[in-house]
Scaffold this motif. Structure first.
Motif, PDB file in Angstrom:
ATOM      1  N   PRO A   1      59.293  40.785 -12.921  1.00 55.79           N
ATOM      2  CA  PRO A   1      57.831  40.922 -12.843  1.00 55.79           C
ATOM      3  C   PRO A   1      57.089  40.148 -13.933  1.00 55.79           C
ATOM      4  O   PRO A   1      57.624  39.924 -15.015  1.00 55.79           O
ATOM      5  CB  PRO A   1      57.624  42.419 -13.049  1.00 55.79           C
ATOM      6  N   HIS A   2      55.844  39.745 -13.621  1.00 56.29           N
ATOM      7  CA  HIS A   2      54.947  39.348 -14.697  1.00 56.29           C
ATOM      8  C   HIS A   2      54.233  40.619 -15.168  1.00 56.29           C
ATOM      9  O   HIS A   2      54.505  41.720 -14.658  1.00 56.29           O
ATOM     10  CB  HIS A   2      53.975  38.252 -14.266  1.00 56.29           C
ATOM     11  N   LYS A   3      53.347  40.505 -16.136  1.00 57.77           N
ATOM     12  CA  LYS A   3      52.780  41.691 -16.779  1.00 57.77           C
ATOM     13  C   LYS A   3      52.051  42.614 -15.810  1.00 57.77           C
ATOM     14  O   LYS A   3      52.221  43.838 -15.850  1.00 57.77           O
ATOM     15  CB  LYS A   3      51.855  41.267 -17.924  1.00 57.77           C
ATOM     16  N   ALA A   4      51.237  42.047 -14.930  1.00 51.35           N
ATOM     17  CA  ALA A   4      50.482  42.874 -13.986  1.00 51.35           C
ATOM     18  C   ALA A   4      51.418  43.598 -13.022  1.00 51.35           C
ATOM     19  O   ALA A   4      51.209  44.774 -12.703  1.00 51.35           O
ATOM     20  CB  ALA A   4      49.482  42.019 -13.219  1.00 51.35           C
TER      21      ALA A   4
ATOM     22  N   PHE B   1      54.562  44.417 -13.599  1.00 54.61           N
ATOM     23  CA  PHE B   1      55.278  45.448 -14.357  1.00 54.61           C
ATOM     24  C   PHE B   1      54.427  46.708 -14.499  1.00 54.61           C
ATOM     25  O   PHE B   1      54.892  47.822 -14.266  1.00 54.61           O
ATOM     26  CB  PHE B   1      55.660  44.914 -15.741  1.00 54.61           C
ATOM     27  N   THR B   2      53.169  46.534 -14.877  1.00 58.62           N
ATOM     28  CA  THR B   2      52.260  47.667 -15.070  1.00 58.62           C
ATOM     29  C   THR B   2      52.059  48.424 -13.766  1.00 58.62           C
ATOM     30  O   THR B   2      52.092  49.664 -13.737  1.00 58.62           O
ATOM     31  CB  THR B   2      50.904  47.188 -15.613  1.00 58.62           C
ATOM     32  N   PHE B   3      51.881  47.693 -12.670  1.00 58.20           N
ATOM     33  CA  PHE B   3      51.679  48.325 -11.366  1.00 58.20           C
ATOM     34  C   PHE B   3      52.927  49.089 -10.935  1.00 58.20           C
ATOM     35  O   PHE B   3      52.842  50.228 -10.465  1.00 58.20           O
ATOM     36  CB  PHE B   3      51.339  47.257 -10.320  1.00 58.20           C
ATOM     37  N   PHE B   4      54.078  48.474 -11.102  1.00 61.20           N
ATOM     38  CA  PHE B   4      55.331  49.051 -10.594  1.00 61.20           C
ATOM     39  C   PHE B   4      55.779  50.267 -11.396  1.00 61.20           C
ATOM     40  O   PHE B   4      56.167  51.290 -10.830  1.00 61.20           O
ATOM     41  CB  PHE B   4      56.413  47.972 -10.604  1.00 61.20           C
ATOM     42  N   PHE B   5      55.715  50.171 -12.716  1.00 60.38           N
ATOM     43  CA  PHE B   5      56.223  51.249 -13.566  1.00 60.38           C
ATOM     44  C   PHE B   5      55.133  52.162 -14.123  1.00 60.38           C
ATOM     45  O   PHE B   5      55.450  53.167 -14.766  1.00 60.38           O
ATOM     46  CB  PHE B   5      57.027  50.661 -14.732  1.00 60.38           C
ATOM     47  N   ASN B   6      53.863  51.787 -13.907  1.00 60.18           N
ATOM     48  CA  ASN B   6      52.743  52.547 -14.469  1.00 60.18           C
ATOM     49  C   ASN B   6      52.871  52.646 -15.987  1.00 60.18           C
ATOM     50  O   ASN B   6      52.633  53.697 -16.597  1.00 60.18           O
ATOM     51  CB  ASN B   6      52.657  53.947 -13.855  1.00 60.18           C
ATOM     52  N   LEU B   7      53.260  51.538 -16.594  1.00 58.09           N
ATOM     53  CA  LEU B   7      53.427  51.435 -18.042  1.00 58.09           C
ATOM     54  C   LEU B   7      52.781  50.135 -18.512  1.00 58.09           C
ATOM     55  O   LEU B   7      52.727  49.157 -17.760  1.00 58.09           O
ATOM     56  CB  LEU B   7      54.907  51.404 -18.432  1.00 58.09           C
ATOM     57  N   SER B   8      52.302  50.118 -19.729  1.00 55.82           N
ATOM     58  CA  SER B   8      51.791  48.867 -20.281  1.00 55.82           C
ATOM     59  C   SER B   8      52.958  47.908 -20.490  1.00 55.82           C
ATOM     60  O   SER B   8      54.091  48.321 -20.743  1.00 55.82           O
ATOM     61  CB  SER B   8      51.053  49.114 -21.596  1.00 55.82           C
ATOM     62  N   ALA B   9      52.683  46.622 -20.391  1.00 55.70           N
ATOM     63  CA  ALA B   9      53.731  45.603 -20.451  1.00 55.70           C
ATOM     64  C   ALA B   9      54.078  45.251 -21.891  1.00 55.70           C
ATOM     65  O   ALA B   9      53.677  44.222 -22.428  1.00 55.70           O
ATOM     66  CB  ALA B   9      53.297  44.361 -19.680  1.00 55.70           C
ATOM     67  N   THR B  10      54.853  46.124 -22.521  1.00 56.82           N
ATOM     68  CA  THR B  10      55.294  45.909 -23.899  1.00 56.82           C
ATOM     69  C   THR B  10      56.813  45.821 -23.948  1.00 56.82           C
ATOM     70  O   THR B  10      57.503  46.258 -23.027  1.00 56.82           O
ATOM     71  CB  THR B  10      54.849  47.067 -24.804  1.00 56.82           C
ATOM     72  N   ALA B  11      57.319  45.275 -25.041  1.00 55.00           N
ATOM     73  CA  ALA B  11      58.770  45.178 -25.210  1.00 55.00           C
ATOM     74  C   ALA B  11      59.411  46.564 -25.169  1.00 55.00           C
ATOM     75  O   ALA B  11      60.455  46.765 -24.528  1.00 55.00           O
ATOM     76  CB  ALA B  11      59.076  44.487 -26.535  1.00 55.00           C
TER      77      ALA B  11
ATOM     78  N   ILE C   1      65.607  44.041 -16.374  1.00 54.47           N
ATOM     79  CA  ILE C   1      64.219  43.641 -16.178  1.00 54.47           C
ATOM     80  C   ILE C   1      63.923  42.378 -16.968  1.00 54.47           C
ATOM     81  O   ILE C   1      64.266  42.285 -18.155  1.00 54.47           O
ATOM     82  CB  ILE C   1      63.245  44.756 -16.612  1.00 54.47           C
ATOM     83  N   VAL C   2      63.303  41.416 -16.302  1.00 60.35           N
ATOM     84  CA  VAL C   2      62.805  40.199 -16.952  1.00 60.35           C
ATOM     85  C   VAL C   2      61.282  40.262 -16.883  1.00 60.35           C
ATOM     86  O   VAL C   2      60.698  40.069 -15.821  1.00 60.35           O
ATOM     87  CB  VAL C   2      63.306  38.932 -16.243  1.00 60.35           C
ATOM     88  N   LEU C   3      60.642  40.560 -17.997  1.00 58.34           N
ATOM     89  CA  LEU C   3      59.176  40.565 -18.038  1.00 58.34           C
ATOM     90  C   LEU C   3      58.713  39.175 -18.449  1.00 58.34           C
ATOM     91  O   LEU C   3      58.924  38.739 -19.583  1.00 58.34           O
ATOM     92  CB  LEU C   3      58.664  41.612 -19.031  1.00 58.34           C
TER      93      LEU C   3
END
Length: 253
Positions: A146-149, A151-161, A175-177
């Motif tokens: 995923p890209h950041k958006a 990742f956030t949509f899929f996991f309901n988490l902010s895209a942080t390390a 996961i490859v962010l």
């Protein structure tokens, strides 16, 4: 930079034996493409065909004419129908699902059915594949890109390390962010950072190249190694192009 991927990672990748035959060095199935998105799976197939011996490609039924057009541009793949997918999966090492696929109920059912039926097969899920997969079907044989958006949509988490590590461990996958700095984590809490790449890679299609690259490498390598090497190589190619032509290059380049 802590945990930064270095060029030495390339030495760890599988190398074909001099005695190898067709098929020994990887077989990949790409499920993607739609009436709206034609170029995405083509980019993935082009890079994959440089790495593995055989690339199978399956698109949506209405995209059959496009497959014929692709064959005229790219001969290094074997087109298969949706009905043949379950048989072809038995032959391949990895299944890449998502580039240009399009999100709808039929594709959603296809993705989740394949994950249920082929628990021991390696999967790489990209683009619309991420929008339709059931998180409960993820596991050690799955890479998400995923890209950041996304990742956030899929996991309901902010895209942080930290959250990449958390999500990879919770769902048991790799996961490859993707971003200015790429974060890669797996179910064992292995974590790496990739710093190759530049702003020229924001153009459409670079993610499809990356998905095809990672999936092809995963045919003969560990998933975490494949993910790390994939983002490093993809970004390095972008950096080499930047040296030659500044930011004026495309995903095909």
């Amino acid at each position: 930079m802590i945990n930064k991927i270095e060029s030495s990672i390339i030495k760890a990748l599988f190398k074909p034996k001099t005695s190898s035959h067709k098929g020994d060095n990887g077989k990949l199935l790409i499920v993607g493409g739609s009436q709206k998105y034609h170029g995405a799976p083509l980019l993935a197939a082009k890079i994959a065909g440089k790495i593995v011996d055989l690339v199978y490609f399956s698109s949506t039924p209405e995209n059959n004419e496009f497959i014929k057009e692709m064959k005229s541009e790219l001969c290094e793949f074997i087109a298969v129908s949706r009905q043949e997918i379950n048989q072809i999966i038995k032959k391949v090492d990895v299944v890449l699902i998502g580039p240009g696929l399009g999100a709808n109920k039929d594709n959603q059912q296809l993705i989740n059915d394949l994950l249920k039926k082929h628990l021991n097969k390696k999967f790489v899920l990209d683009a619309d594949g991420l929008k339709m997969v059931d998180k409960q079907l993820l596991g050690q044989n799955v890479i998400l890109t995923p890209h950041k958006a996304e990742f956030t949509f899929f996991f309901n988490l902010s895209a942080t390390a930290e959250n990449v590590v958390k999500a990879a461990k919770k769902y048991g996958c790799t996961i490859v962010l993707k971003g200015k700095i790429d974060y890669i984590a797996d179910h064992k809490s292995q974590f790496k950072i990739n710093a190759t790449g530049n702003a020229g890679m924001t153009k459409g299609g670079t993610g499809d190249v990356l998905a095809g690259l990672i999936a092809a490498l995963a045919c003969k390598n560990d998933l975490f190694l494949s993910a790390c090497a994939g983002v490093f190589i993809n970004g390095l190619a972008g950096d080499m192009l930047k040296e030659r032509v500044s930011y004026y290059y495309s995903a095909s380049d």
